[in-house]
Each structure stands twice: as structure tokens, then as C-alpha cells.
Design a protein around this motif. Structure first.
Motif, PDB file in Angstrom:
ATOM      1  N   THR A 147      23.554  13.849  35.052  1.00  0.00           N
ATOM      2  CA  THR A 147      22.350  13.651  34.249  1.00  0.00           C
ATOM      3  C   THR A 147      21.685  14.996  34.033  1.00  0.00           C
ATOM      4  O   THR A 147      21.365  15.703  34.995  1.00  0.00           O
ATOM      5  CB  THR A 147      21.365  12.689  34.939  1.00  0.00           C
ATOM      6  OG1 THR A 147      22.021  11.446  35.207  1.00  0.00           O
ATOM      7  CG2 THR A 147      20.148  12.437  34.048  1.00  0.00           C
ATOM      8  N   GLY A 148      21.510  15.381  32.778  1.00  0.00           N
ATOM      9  CA  GLY A 148      20.869  16.651  32.450  1.00  0.00           C
ATOM     10  C   GLY A 148      19.587  16.420  31.678  1.00  0.00           C
ATOM     11  O   GLY A 148      19.566  15.663  30.703  1.00  0.00           O
ATOM     12  N   SER A 149      18.507  17.061  32.122  1.00  0.00           N
ATOM     13  CA  SER A 149      17.208  16.904  31.472  1.00  0.00           C
ATOM     14  C   SER A 149      16.611  18.277  31.175  1.00  0.00           C
ATOM     15  O   SER A 149      16.577  19.141  32.058  1.00  0.00           O
ATOM     16  CB  SER A 149      16.260  16.105  32.378  1.00  0.00           C
ATOM     17  OG  SER A 149      14.969  16.027  31.807  1.00  0.00           O
ATOM     18  N   LYS A 150      16.159  18.462  29.924  1.00  0.00           N
ATOM     19  CA  LYS A 150      15.553  19.723  29.506  1.00  0.00           C
ATOM     20  C   LYS A 150      14.350  19.445  28.620  1.00  0.00           C
ATOM     21  O   LYS A 150      14.241  18.364  28.027  1.00  0.00           O
ATOM     22  CB  LYS A 150      16.567  20.579  28.737  1.00  0.00           C
ATOM     23  CG  LYS A 150      17.810  20.959  29.526  1.00  0.00           C
ATOM     24  CD  LYS A 150      18.737  21.845  28.689  1.00  0.00           C
ATOM     25  CE  LYS A 150      19.984  22.225  29.473  1.00  0.00           C
ATOM     26  NZ  LYS A 150      20.866  23.149  28.712  1.00  0.00           N
ATOM     27  N   PRO A 151      13.438  20.407  28.486  1.00  0.00           N
ATOM     28  CA  PRO A 151      12.332  20.240  27.536  1.00  0.00           C
ATOM     29  C   PRO A 151      12.879  20.066  26.121  1.00  0.00           C
ATOM     30  O   PRO A 151      13.980  20.554  25.804  1.00  0.00           O
ATOM     31  CB  PRO A 151      11.552  21.552  27.670  1.00  0.00           C
ATOM     32  CG  PRO A 151      11.909  22.068  29.028  1.00  0.00           C
ATOM     33  CD  PRO A 151      13.326  21.657  29.260  1.00  0.00           C
ATOM     34  N   PRO A 152      12.147  19.382  25.250  1.00  0.00           N
ATOM     35  CA  PRO A 152      12.652  19.126  23.894  1.00  0.00           C
ATOM     36  C   PRO A 152      13.103  20.375  23.139  1.00  0.00           C
ATOM     37  O   PRO A 152      14.084  20.322  22.391  1.00  0.00           O
ATOM     38  CB  PRO A 152      11.446  18.467  23.206  1.00  0.00           C
ATOM     39  CG  PRO A 152      10.728  17.771  24.322  1.00  0.00           C
ATOM     40  CD  PRO A 152      10.869  18.691  25.501  1.00  0.00           C
ATOM     41  N   ALA A 153      12.415  21.499  23.337  1.00  0.00           N
ATOM     42  CA  ALA A 153      12.768  22.723  22.612  1.00  0.00           C
ATOM     43  C   ALA A 153      14.185  23.179  22.915  1.00  0.00           C
ATOM     44  O   ALA A 153      14.833  23.825  22.082  1.00  0.00           O
ATOM     45  CB  ALA A 153      11.783  23.836  22.949  1.00  0.00           C
ATOM     46  N   SER A 167       9.619  17.669  18.548  1.00  0.00           N
ATOM     47  CA  SER A 167       8.272  18.215  18.797  1.00  0.00           C
ATOM     48  C   SER A 167       7.232  17.121  19.018  1.00  0.00           C
ATOM     49  O   SER A 167       6.156  17.390  19.563  1.00  0.00           O
ATOM     50  CB  SER A 167       7.843  19.109  17.636  1.00  0.00           C
ATOM     51  OG  SER A 167       7.828  18.375  16.423  1.00  0.00           O
ATOM     52  N   ASP A 168       7.541  15.883  18.623  1.00  0.00           N
ATOM     53  CA  ASP A 168       6.588  14.785  18.764  1.00  0.00           C
ATOM     54  C   ASP A 168       6.855  13.894  19.974  1.00  0.00           C
ATOM     55  O   ASP A 168       6.121  12.939  20.212  1.00  0.00           O
ATOM     56  CB  ASP A 168       6.591  13.911  17.501  1.00  0.00           C
ATOM     57  CG  ASP A 168       5.885  14.575  16.335  1.00  0.00           C
ATOM     58  OD1 ASP A 168       5.334  15.682  16.528  1.00  0.00           O
ATOM     59  OD2 ASP A 168       5.899  14.002  15.225  1.00  0.00           O
ATOM     60  N   LEU A 169       7.894  14.192  20.735  1.00  0.00           N
ATOM     61  CA  LEU A 169       8.200  13.361  21.904  1.00  0.00           C
ATOM     62  C   LEU A 169       7.095  13.466  22.942  1.00  0.00           C
ATOM     63  O   LEU A 169       6.615  14.555  23.245  1.00  0.00           O
ATOM     64  CB  LEU A 169       9.534  13.782  22.524  1.00  0.00           C
ATOM     65  CG  LEU A 169      10.804  13.537  21.686  1.00  0.00           C
ATOM     66  CD1 LEU A 169      12.037  13.975  22.456  1.00  0.00           C
ATOM     67  CD2 LEU A 169      10.922  12.067  21.298  1.00  0.00           C
ATOM     68  N   ARG A 170       6.701  12.331  23.504  1.00  0.00           N
ATOM     69  CA  ARG A 170       5.632  12.300  24.509  1.00  0.00           C
ATOM     70  C   ARG A 170       6.104  11.739  25.848  1.00  0.00           C
ATOM     71  O   ARG A 170       5.353  11.724  26.820  1.00  0.00           O
ATOM     72  CB  ARG A 170       4.454  11.456  23.992  1.00  0.00           C
ATOM     73  CG  ARG A 170       3.787  12.054  22.753  1.00  0.00           C
ATOM     74  CD  ARG A 170       3.082  13.362  23.099  1.00  0.00           C
ATOM     75  NE  ARG A 170       2.450  13.992  21.938  1.00  0.00           N
ATOM     76  CZ  ARG A 170       3.013  14.927  21.196  1.00  0.00           C
ATOM     77  NH1 ARG A 170       4.243  15.357  21.504  1.00  0.00           N
ATOM     78  NH2 ARG A 170       2.397  15.446  20.161  1.00  0.00           N
ATOM     79  N   GLU A 171       7.342  11.277  25.911  1.00  0.00           N
ATOM     80  CA  GLU A 171       7.873  10.747  27.169  1.00  0.00           C
ATOM     81  C   GLU A 171       9.362  11.060  27.263  1.00  0.00           C
ATOM     82  O   GLU A 171      10.002  11.449  26.270  1.00  0.00           O
ATOM     83  CB  GLU A 171       7.652   9.236  27.251  1.00  0.00           C
ATOM     84  CG  GLU A 171       8.286   8.464  26.123  1.00  0.00           C
ATOM     85  CD  GLU A 171       7.948   6.973  26.175  1.00  0.00           C
ATOM     86  OE1 GLU A 171       8.706   6.206  25.542  1.00  0.00           O
ATOM     87  OE2 GLU A 171       6.969   6.589  26.834  1.00  0.00           O
ATOM     88  N   ARG A 172       9.890  10.926  28.485  1.00  0.00           N
ATOM     89  CA  ARG A 172      11.321  11.186  28.702  1.00  0.00           C
ATOM     90  C   ARG A 172      12.141  10.309  27.756  1.00  0.00           C
ATOM     91  O   ARG A 172      11.941   9.094  27.696  1.00  0.00           O
ATOM     92  CB  ARG A 172      11.706  10.880  30.151  1.00  0.00           C
ATOM     93  CG  ARG A 172      11.309  11.956  31.138  1.00  0.00           C
ATOM     94  CD  ARG A 172      11.538  11.506  32.575  1.00  0.00           C
ATOM     95  NE  ARG A 172      12.928  11.148  32.834  1.00  0.00           N
ATOM     96  CZ  ARG A 172      13.861  11.993  33.267  1.00  0.00           C
ATOM     97  NH1 ARG A 172      13.547  13.275  33.468  1.00  0.00           N
ATOM     98  NH2 ARG A 172      15.091  11.594  33.508  1.00  0.00           N
ATOM     99  N   THR A 173      13.056  10.948  27.037  1.00  0.00           N
ATOM    100  CA  THR A 173      13.838  10.230  26.035  1.00  0.00           C
ATOM    101  C   THR A 173      15.320  10.542  26.214  1.00  0.00           C
ATOM    102  O   THR A 173      15.716  11.711  26.233  1.00  0.00           O
ATOM    103  CB  THR A 173      13.402  10.643  24.610  1.00  0.00           C
ATOM    104  OG1 THR A 173      12.010  10.377  24.450  1.00  0.00           O
ATOM    105  CG2 THR A 173      14.196   9.891  23.559  1.00  0.00           C
ATOM    106  N   VAL A 174      16.117   9.487  26.344  1.00  0.00           N
ATOM    107  CA  VAL A 174      17.560   9.669  26.430  1.00  0.00           C
ATOM    108  C   VAL A 174      18.091  10.018  25.043  1.00  0.00           C
ATOM    109  O   VAL A 174      17.900   9.258  24.086  1.00  0.00           O
ATOM    110  CB  VAL A 174      18.259   8.402  26.964  1.00  0.00           C
ATOM    111  CG1 VAL A 174      19.782   8.563  26.898  1.00  0.00           C
ATOM    112  CG2 VAL A 174      17.825   8.110  28.395  1.00  0.00           C
ATOM    113  N   ASP A 214      12.746  15.896  27.954  1.00  0.00           N
ATOM    114  CA  ASP A 214      11.558  15.554  28.742  1.00  0.00           C
ATOM    115  C   ASP A 214      10.398  16.493  28.401  1.00  0.00           C
ATOM    116  O   ASP A 214      10.366  17.632  28.857  1.00  0.00           O
ATOM    117  CB  ASP A 214      11.879  15.642  30.233  1.00  0.00           C
ATOM    118  CG  ASP A 214      10.732  15.163  31.109  1.00  0.00           C
ATOM    119  OD1 ASP A 214       9.662  14.824  30.561  1.00  0.00           O
ATOM    120  OD2 ASP A 214      10.902  15.131  32.343  1.00  0.00           O
ATOM    121  N   PRO A 215       9.418  16.025  27.611  1.00  0.00           N
ATOM    122  CA  PRO A 215       8.286  16.880  27.209  1.00  0.00           C
ATOM    123  C   PRO A 215       7.341  17.221  28.349  1.00  0.00           C
ATOM    124  O   PRO A 215       6.510  18.122  28.217  1.00  0.00           O
ATOM    125  CB  PRO A 215       7.588  16.051  26.133  1.00  0.00           C
ATOM    126  CG  PRO A 215       7.925  14.640  26.473  1.00  0.00           C
ATOM    127  CD  PRO A 215       9.319  14.676  27.035  1.00  0.00           C
TER     128      PRO A 215
END
Length: 269
Positions: A147-153, A167-174, A214-215
Motif C-alpha cells: 500500500t503506497g500513500s502520497k500527497p495528491p501533488a 487539488s480538490d481532494l479533501r480525504e484519503r482517496t484510493v 492523501d491530502p
């Protein structure tokens, strides 16, 4: 070929390569990058130190006779440059691990290394625990999940950029669920860790992958879970991104430095 720590070459000279060179200089080690391979169209715009010898072709690099080459560019660089270097008897460290999801390329690299009596080393990148996976594989692994998680950018310029308004994500999104094979194909610049895990464990088709934007996070997070005859293990790393490239974990650049250091050690600990 003699192991001269002052004759290290690098393919590409982007953010990771610059970070590597700065780190080697800062630590005042006996190791030094003295040459780089860049396509000729980039020579005019390349900002290189005077100490770096610039090569435009693989043949020029081979003629320069490096003791070690670090591929730090792209999947295409692995495909077109690395086999020729291996056949010439030059050891190579590969950073673009995702390229090795191509079974035909991996077989070609094996033949090239055998022909040149050279060695290819895969950089572990931003993940740890690969030694556990390699050891456990001999007894039999049932499951490996990455499982890999990074900021949206960090997902800009990837397929996720087309499917989500990052840029509009406000919660962890798969943003992806599937196999390591698909992840390595769709996210080649972001999923080198996925490829490293697959190679160390049960392969690209059996390794399960989830990628997350993940924002709320400022770090790149990597988690590997595995189970088999040996038991179970889980490892979690929260890595700061490379200052000049948010797609890459700082630890990935540090892992390349360790690959180089271990290559020139008489005793590997």
C-alpha cells in the motif's frame, strides 16, 4: 573491470542524481560521480559541474570506462543503455525498478550480464524489509500486499491526474487497486517500490497493490504486509519526499548511495 570509486557514472542528471551527488560530496566520501550519460539534445541546457564528463551515447560512456554506472533516468534508459553496459563488463545499479516488470527485458539483462561477466543491482528505493521477503520466499509466500500513500501533488502527471481533481481532494482517496504488474505499467515513475516488492517476493502478477492520494499527509507512506510458511510480517515507512521532486521519497535517493557504498566495500555488512 577495476573498482575505482572515483570513476562512477550516472545515466540522467535530474533531481535524484543531483541529490546523490550533493550527498556524496557532503559526506566527503572517497566516492565520486565523474560522468553522466545524457541525450545530445539536452547537452546545451544541462547544468553540470565542471568535474562531470558529459557523454552523448552509450558507446562514449563505455569508452570512458566507468567502474560503476547508476541508472537514474527512466524505463527507456534501462531498456536501451543497460544491456549494452552489462555486455561491456560494466556493473550497473538500476533505479527504475518498474522497468523489470517486462519479463523479456529482465531475461535480456540476465543474458547481457552473463556475457559481460558483470552484475546488475536493483536499488531498494524507498522501502525496507526486502531481505525478509527474499528469505521467506524460499519457504513459500502466500500473500504480499503493498500500500503506497502520497500527497495528491505527487500523483500529478499520472493516470490519477486524469481521473481525479487532485487539488480538490479533501480525504484519503484510493486511486489504484490491482496487481504490481498493472501498477508498474500505469505508474512507472511512482511505483518503483511496487516493483522492488514484487521482485523480492511472489512476482508482479500475485502481488496486490493499493495506491492512495492523501491530502492530510506531508510524507510518502509505504506499507508491506506478507504471510506464508515463515509466519507474518508488516512494515510501515513514512518517508519525506525529495525536496526537488515530490514524486520521490528522500529515502530512495539515500538507498542509491548505500548501493554505491556497498559496491566498493571489501566487507559487506
Amino acid at each position: 573491470m577495476p573498482k575505482d570509486p572515483q570513476k562512477i557514472a550516472i545515466i540522467g542528471f535530474g533531481a535524484m542524481a543531483r541529490s546523490l551527488q550533493a550527498s556524496l560530496t557532503k559526506t566527503q566520501s572517497r566516492l565520486a560521480i565523474r560522468a553522466t550519460l545524457l541525450p545530445r539534445e539536452f547537452h546545451a541546457s544541462a547544468e553540470l559541474p565542471d568535474s562531470i564528463h558529459l557523454c552523448g551515447t552509450v558507446e562514449e560512456l563505455i569508452e570512458w570506462a566507468p567502474s560503476l554506472v547508476v541508472e537514474c533516468a527512466s524505463h527507456e534508459a534501462v531498456r536501451h543503455a543497460v544491456p549494452e553496459l552489462l555486455r561491456a563488463g560494466i556493473d550497473v545499479v538500476v533505479v527504475s525498478v518498474g522497468s523489470l516488470s517486462d519479463g523479456a527485458l529482465l531475461a535480456d539483462l540476465e543474458k547481457a550480464a552473463q556475457s559481460g561477466k558483470s552484475r546488475l543491482t536493483v536499488a531498494s528505493g524507498a522501502i525496507g524489509g526486502l531481505d525478509v521477503l527474499r528469505s521467506a520466499k524460499s519457504a513459500g509466500l502466500d500473500t504480499v500486499i503493498y500500500t503506497g500513500s502520497k500527497p495528491p501533488a505527487a500523483w500529478k502527471g499520472t493516470p490519477a491526474d486524469d481521473e481525479f481533481l487532485l487539488s480538490d481532494l479533501r480525504e484519503r482517496t484510493v486511486i489504484f487497486e490491482g496487481t504490481a504488474l498493472d501498477a508498474s505499467t500505469l505508474y512507472p515513475k511512482n511505483a518503483n517500490v511496487t516493483a522492488a516488492v514484487a521482485l523480492a517476493g511472489i512476482g508482479f502478477e500475485r502481488t496486490k497493490v493499493t495506491l492512495i492520494a492523501d491530502p492530510t499527509s506531508t510524507s510518502n507512506t509505504h506499507q508491506v504486509e506478507a504471510g506464508g510458511a515463515f509466519g507474518r510480517f508488516s512494515i510501515l515507512l513514512e518517508n519525506r519526499p525529495l525536496p526537488d521532486n515530490p514524486k520521490t521519497s528522500w529515502l530512495a535517493a539515500l538507498s542509491i548511495e548505500q548501493c554505491i557504498t556497498r559496491h566498493f566495500q571489501n566487507i559487506e555488512l
